[in-house]
Design a protein around this motif. Structure first.
Motif, PDB file in Angstrom:
ATOM      1  N   ILE A 303      39.173 -19.589 -18.576  1.00 13.69           N
ATOM      2  CA  ILE A 303      38.696 -18.877 -19.770  1.00 13.69           C
ATOM      3  C   ILE A 303      38.617 -19.859 -20.933  1.00 13.69           C
ATOM      4  N   GLY A 304      37.651 -19.641 -21.804  1.00 17.99           N
ATOM      5  CA  GLY A 304      37.495 -20.520 -22.963  1.00 17.99           C
ATOM      6  C   GLY A 304      38.141 -19.893 -24.185  1.00 17.99           C
ATOM      7  N   VAL A 305      39.302 -20.409 -24.583  1.00 19.98           N
ATOM      8  CA  VAL A 305      39.957 -19.926 -25.808  1.00 19.98           C
ATOM      9  C   VAL A 305      39.499 -20.799 -26.978  1.00 19.98           C
ATOM     10  N   GLU A 306      39.528 -22.090 -26.767  1.00 15.77           N
ATOM     11  CA  GLU A 306      38.994 -23.144 -27.649  1.00 15.77           C
ATOM     12  C   GLU A 306      39.811 -23.406 -28.908  1.00 15.77           C
ATOM     13  N   ALA A 307      40.312 -22.383 -29.588  1.00 20.25           N
ATOM     14  CA  ALA A 307      41.092 -22.639 -30.806  1.00 20.25           C
ATOM     15  C   ALA A 307      41.851 -21.375 -31.164  1.00 20.25           C
ATOM     16  N   ALA A 308      42.841 -21.531 -32.061  1.00 25.30           N
ATOM     17  CA  ALA A 308      43.586 -20.353 -32.513  1.00 25.30           C
ATOM     18  C   ALA A 308      43.544 -20.215 -34.025  1.00 25.30           C
ATOM     19  N   ASN A 309      43.068 -21.242 -34.726  1.00 23.12           N
ATOM     20  CA  ASN A 309      43.009 -21.089 -36.187  1.00 23.12           C
ATOM     21  C   ASN A 309      41.615 -20.603 -36.593  1.00 23.12           C
ATOM     22  N   ASP A 310      41.585 -19.855 -37.697  1.00 23.83           N
ATOM     23  CA  ASP A 310      40.344 -19.168 -38.084  1.00 23.83           C
ATOM     24  C   ASP A 310      39.198 -20.138 -38.368  1.00 23.83           C
ATOM     25  N   ALA A 311      39.516 -21.267 -39.010  1.00 24.61           N
ATOM     26  CA  ALA A 311      38.437 -22.197 -39.389  1.00 24.61           C
ATOM     27  C   ALA A 311      37.726 -22.721 -38.147  1.00 24.61           C
ATOM     28  N   ASP A 312      38.492 -23.098 -37.124  1.00 25.62           N
ATOM     29  CA  ASP A 312      37.870 -23.639 -35.911  1.00 25.62           C
ATOM     30  C   ASP A 312      37.111 -22.550 -35.155  1.00 25.62           C
ATOM     31  N   LEU A 313      37.702 -21.356 -35.093  1.00 31.14           N
ATOM     32  CA  LEU A 313      37.018 -20.272 -34.365  1.00 31.14           C
ATOM     33  C   LEU A 313      35.683 -19.939 -35.023  1.00 31.14           C
ATOM     34  N   ARG A 314      35.668 -19.976 -36.365  1.00 27.78           N
ATOM     35  CA  ARG A 314      34.392 -19.727 -37.063  1.00 27.78           C
ATOM     36  C   ARG A 314      33.409 -20.860 -36.778  1.00 27.78           C
ATOM     37  N   LEU A 315      33.906 -22.097 -36.860  1.00 24.51           N
ATOM     38  CA  LEU A 315      33.040 -23.260 -36.620  1.00 24.51           C
ATOM     39  C   LEU A 315      32.425 -23.201 -35.221  1.00 24.51           C
ATOM     40  N   TYR A 316      33.219 -22.792 -34.232  1.00 25.23           N
ATOM     41  CA  TYR A 316      32.734 -22.772 -32.846  1.00 25.23           C
ATOM     42  C   TYR A 316      31.946 -21.498 -32.528  1.00 25.23           C
ATOM     43  N   ALA A 317      31.922 -20.555 -33.483  1.00 23.03           N
ATOM     44  CA  ALA A 317      31.219 -19.272 -33.272  1.00 23.03           C
ATOM     45  C   ALA A 317      31.683 -18.590 -31.990  1.00 23.03           C
ATOM     46  N   LYS A 318      33.004 -18.604 -31.760  1.00 21.89           N
ATOM     47  CA  LYS A 318      33.529 -18.035 -30.505  1.00 21.89           C
ATOM     48  C   LYS A 318      33.421 -16.511 -30.461  1.00 21.89           C
ATOM     49  N   ARG A 319      33.528 -15.884 -31.603  1.00 23.16           N
ATOM     50  CA  ARG A 319      33.482 -14.411 -31.686  1.00 23.16           C
ATOM     51  C   ARG A 319      34.562 -13.754 -30.826  1.00 23.16           C
ATOM     52  N   THR A 320      35.691 -14.446 -30.701  1.00 22.75           N
ATOM     53  CA  THR A 320      36.863 -13.837 -30.069  1.00 22.75           C
ATOM     54  C   THR A 320      38.060 -14.150 -30.968  1.00 22.75           C
ATOM     55  N   THR A 321      39.143 -13.402 -30.779  1.00 19.61           N
ATOM     56  CA  THR A 321      40.307 -13.606 -31.643  1.00 19.61           C
ATOM     57  C   THR A 321      41.473 -14.149 -30.816  1.00 19.61           C
ATOM     58  N   PRO A 322      42.456 -14.788 -31.492  1.00 17.05           N
ATOM     59  CA  PRO A 322      43.642 -15.243 -30.760  1.00 17.05           C
ATOM     60  C   PRO A 322      44.355 -14.072 -30.076  1.00 17.05           C
ATOM     61  N   GLN A 323      44.304 -12.897 -30.701  1.00 23.56           N
ATOM     62  CA  GLN A 323      44.939 -11.722 -30.096  1.00 23.56           C
ATOM     63  C   GLN A 323      44.278 -11.389 -28.757  1.00 23.56           C
ATOM     64  N   GLN A 324      42.940 -11.410 -28.742  1.00 23.93           N
ATOM     65  CA  GLN A 324      42.221 -11.151 -27.473  1.00 23.93           C
ATOM     66  C   GLN A 324      42.588 -12.206 -26.434  1.00 23.93           C
ATOM     67  N   ALA A 325      42.682 -13.459 -26.898  1.00 25.33           N
ATOM     68  CA  ALA A 325      43.001 -14.543 -25.954  1.00 25.33           C
ATOM     69  C   ALA A 325      44.395 -14.340 -25.372  1.00 25.33           C
ATOM     70  N   ALA A 326      45.354 -13.958 -26.248  1.00 24.76           N
ATOM     71  CA  ALA A 326      46.730 -13.748 -25.770  1.00 24.76           C
ATOM     72  C   ALA A 326      46.761 -12.594 -24.765  1.00 24.76           C
ATOM     73  N   GLU A 327      45.994 -11.547 -25.045  1.00 22.32           N
ATOM     74  CA  GLU A 327      45.973 -10.395 -24.121  1.00 22.32           C
ATOM     75  C   GLU A 327      45.361 -10.793 -22.772  1.00 22.32           C
ATOM     76  N   ALA A 328      44.309 -11.623 -22.836  1.00 25.24           N
ATOM     77  CA  ALA A 328      43.666 -12.057 -21.582  1.00 25.24           C
ATOM     78  C   ALA A 328      44.644 -12.882 -20.744  1.00 25.24           C
ATOM     79  N   ILE A 329      45.392 -13.759 -21.398  1.00 26.43           N
ATOM     80  CA  ILE A 329      46.356 -14.597 -20.668  1.00 26.43           C
ATOM     81  C   ILE A 329      47.446 -13.713 -20.054  1.00 26.43           C
ATOM     82  N   ALA A 330      47.933 -12.742 -20.851  1.00 29.07           N
ATOM     83  CA  ALA A 330      48.982 -11.844 -20.339  1.00 29.07           C
ATOM     84  C   ALA A 330      48.467 -11.052 -19.139  1.00 29.07           C
ATOM     85  N   LEU A 331      47.218 -10.626 -19.221  1.00 28.87           N
ATOM     86  CA  LEU A 331      46.623  -9.840 -18.133  1.00 28.87           C
ATOM     87  C   LEU A 331      46.520 -10.674 -16.851  1.00 28.87           C
TER      88      LEU A 331
END
Ligand code: SF4
Length: 506
Positions: A303-331
């Motif tokens: 899975i591509g998480v790529e970053a957890a800080n807001d500035a990088d996530l915006r720069l990469y246009a990931k359109r996902t949140t660290p919360q979603q990433a944490a839930e995916a990993i837990a799942l």
């Protein structure tokens, strides 16, 4: 032309940079090879061809009417151009063409720099190369073949756009000839869909052939077609472990999920005993689907998480949140499925606060490896990000089709240097554990499952030790020091590596 009058084609992929990518078969040129075989050509495919090709490959080149070179990564282009020049020296009349995802947007430039090339194929090339072949063997100008830049009478001609193939089931299965030795470990790669509907700003895949007006951004083979290929690969090569290399196995806004359910049903009804790995977006993971897929052999998800800080996530246009990433990993953990996480720790404008947020995420979720933690954003030539960074005063140097940059914050530069130097010894531990897990996963008897649980714990301890060392480096950088020279961190890292190496020793 060979002795029996059948015209020959040679398709070659330059070697990968093994320091950064594991080798793999070149499915793109193997798919093109299959369409050429359907055209009646005699085809040879050479994966991972060195820039100075062996005599046998040169002999093939000398007999070929068409030579295609596929570059999956932009960094392969210098070797691809060197190969084109060498092939031209032994095959003055062959049509030599280049293509592949790594050549995206660089087509005219490659032709300008390399006289040995006749053409460059845009995007996916099965249909383009088939048509090109017909023109080449008929001795006709291929100026009417859409989807190419073509050298014609000293000028470069763009022959017009070509829509990507929508009906992937209509394409022949990739030609697998010459791979028998590589398949001996029962591991095979396959591609079941193309494209990705997302728009991550750093990603070449997201732009490659997926932006043709009117064409769907995610195209897919039917579940039945995929399972037929798996059965064929089992019967022909004894394959049991399948790495599905699609950018997004579950893409298509729900269609991929429906297809995955159909796929699982077919694997079950046909009684196939397989193990497989997929790549997908974190927003597509669902508990019920993962259970279904695990039951029919899913063992690894990238899975591509790529970053957890807001500035990088915006720069990469990931359109996902660290919360979603944490839930995916837990799942994935709960579903007992191995996973790896794509992560870009550094970018030209990184600051220490953002890196701390990234490390906090990795620690909280106990994920991370040497390669992920030292990973810096790679900006390929022609990327839309280059203009953005230039406006922010980032200076790029281009060398051999690679873009190099310095970090704007000098403390980030010192931290990066420390990570590369002090975390490197953890990589050997990670590789040893990963190889052992791969072997155990292939068997999955009761003894293997016990050993697997133990190794998974060791792997998690390696991650914790790696991250603990990274935090120490960060603290020194935050206080204005030079972490790579800090003797206490050097001693700490060496001690942890020794301790974990002993645990890993049989
Ligand atoms: S989701 Fe993955 S494949 Fe799709 S654009 Fe983003 S990084 Fe690329």
């Amino acid at each position: 032309m060979d002795g029996e009058g059948v015209r020959q084609a040679l398709l070659v992929a330059p070697s990968y940079d093994h320091a950064e990518y594991l080798g793999a078969e070149s499915l793109g040129i193997r798919s093109v090879a299959a369409t050429l075989l359907d055209e009646g050509a005699r085809v040879t495919v050479v994966d991972e061809c060195p820039a100075e090709p062996p005599a046998e490959v040169l002999r093939m080149a000398g007999q070929s009417s068409l030579i295609g070179i596929g570059a999956l990564f932009t960094r392969q282009i210098p070797d691809a151009l060197a190969l084109a020049r060498t092939f031209r020296s032994v095959s003055p009349d062959a049509h030599i063409t280049i293509g592949g995802q790594g050549s995206y947007s660089l087509w005219p430039r490659m032709l300008e720099e390399c006289e040995a090339l006749n053409s460059a194929c845009l995007n996916e090339a099965e249909e383009t190369v088939s048509e090109l072949w017909r023109h080449v063997i008929a001795g006709e100008s291929p100026a009417s073949v859409r989807g190419m830049y073509l050298r014609l009478g000293g000028e470069l001609l763009f022959t017009g756009p070509r829509a990507p193939t929508e009906d992937l089931d209509a394409l022949p299965l990739p030609f697998r000839g010459g791979r028998e030795i590589a398949y001996a470990d029962s591991h095979v790669t396959l591609c079941t869909s193309r494209g990705c509907a997302a728009h991550c700003s750093f990603c070449q895949s997201g732009n490659y052939a997926n932006r043709h007006p009117g064409a769907p951004r995610w195209r897919y083979r039917s579940a039945e077609h995929v399972v037929d290929e798996i059965e064929h690969l089992q019967q022909a090569y004894g394959a049991r472990m399948f790495s599905i290399v699609d950018d997004d196995f579950l893409g298509g806004d729900g269609r991929g999920i429906q297809r995955a359910q159909d796929f699982a049903r077919l694997v079950r009804t046909r009684g196939l005993d397989i193990r497989f790995a997929i790549e997908c977006r974190i927003s597509e993971l669902e508990a019920a689907l993962l259970t279904t897929l695990r039951d029919v052999g899913l063992r690894h998800v990238l899975i591509g998480v790529e970053a957890a800080n807001d500035a990088d996530l915006r720069l990469y246009a990931k359109r996902t949140t660290p919360q979603q990433a944490a839930e995916a990993i837990a799942l994935l953990r709960k579903s007992d499925i191995e996973y790896s996480v794509g992560f870009i720790m550094f970018q030209p404008l990184s600051d220490l606060g953002g890196i701390r947020t990234n490390l906090d995420f990795l620690l909280a979720n106990n994920v991370g490896s040497y390669r992920r933690v030292v990973n810096r954003l790679e900006v390929y030539p022609g990327s839309p990000l280059i203009g953005y960074f230039r406006r922010k005063q980032v200076h790029f140097r281009e060398e051999s089709y690679r873009m190099y940059y310095d970090f704007q914050d000098p403390r980030v530069a010192l931290l990066y240097e420390a990570f590369v130097k002090l975390l490197k010894p953890f990589e050997e531990l990670e590789s040893t554990a990963a190889r052992a897990i791969f072997r155990l996963r292939a068997e999955e008897g009761p003894a293997e499952l016990h050993a697997l649980r133990r190794l998974t714990e060791v792997t998690e301890n390696i991650t914790r030790a790696l991250l603990a060392t990274a935090y120490r480096c960060l603290q020194v950088a935050e206080s204005g020091g030079v972490p790579a020279d800090d003797k206490r961190i050097v001693a700490y890292a060496a001690g942890r590596v020794d301790e974990l190496r002993n645990v890993l020793s049989p």
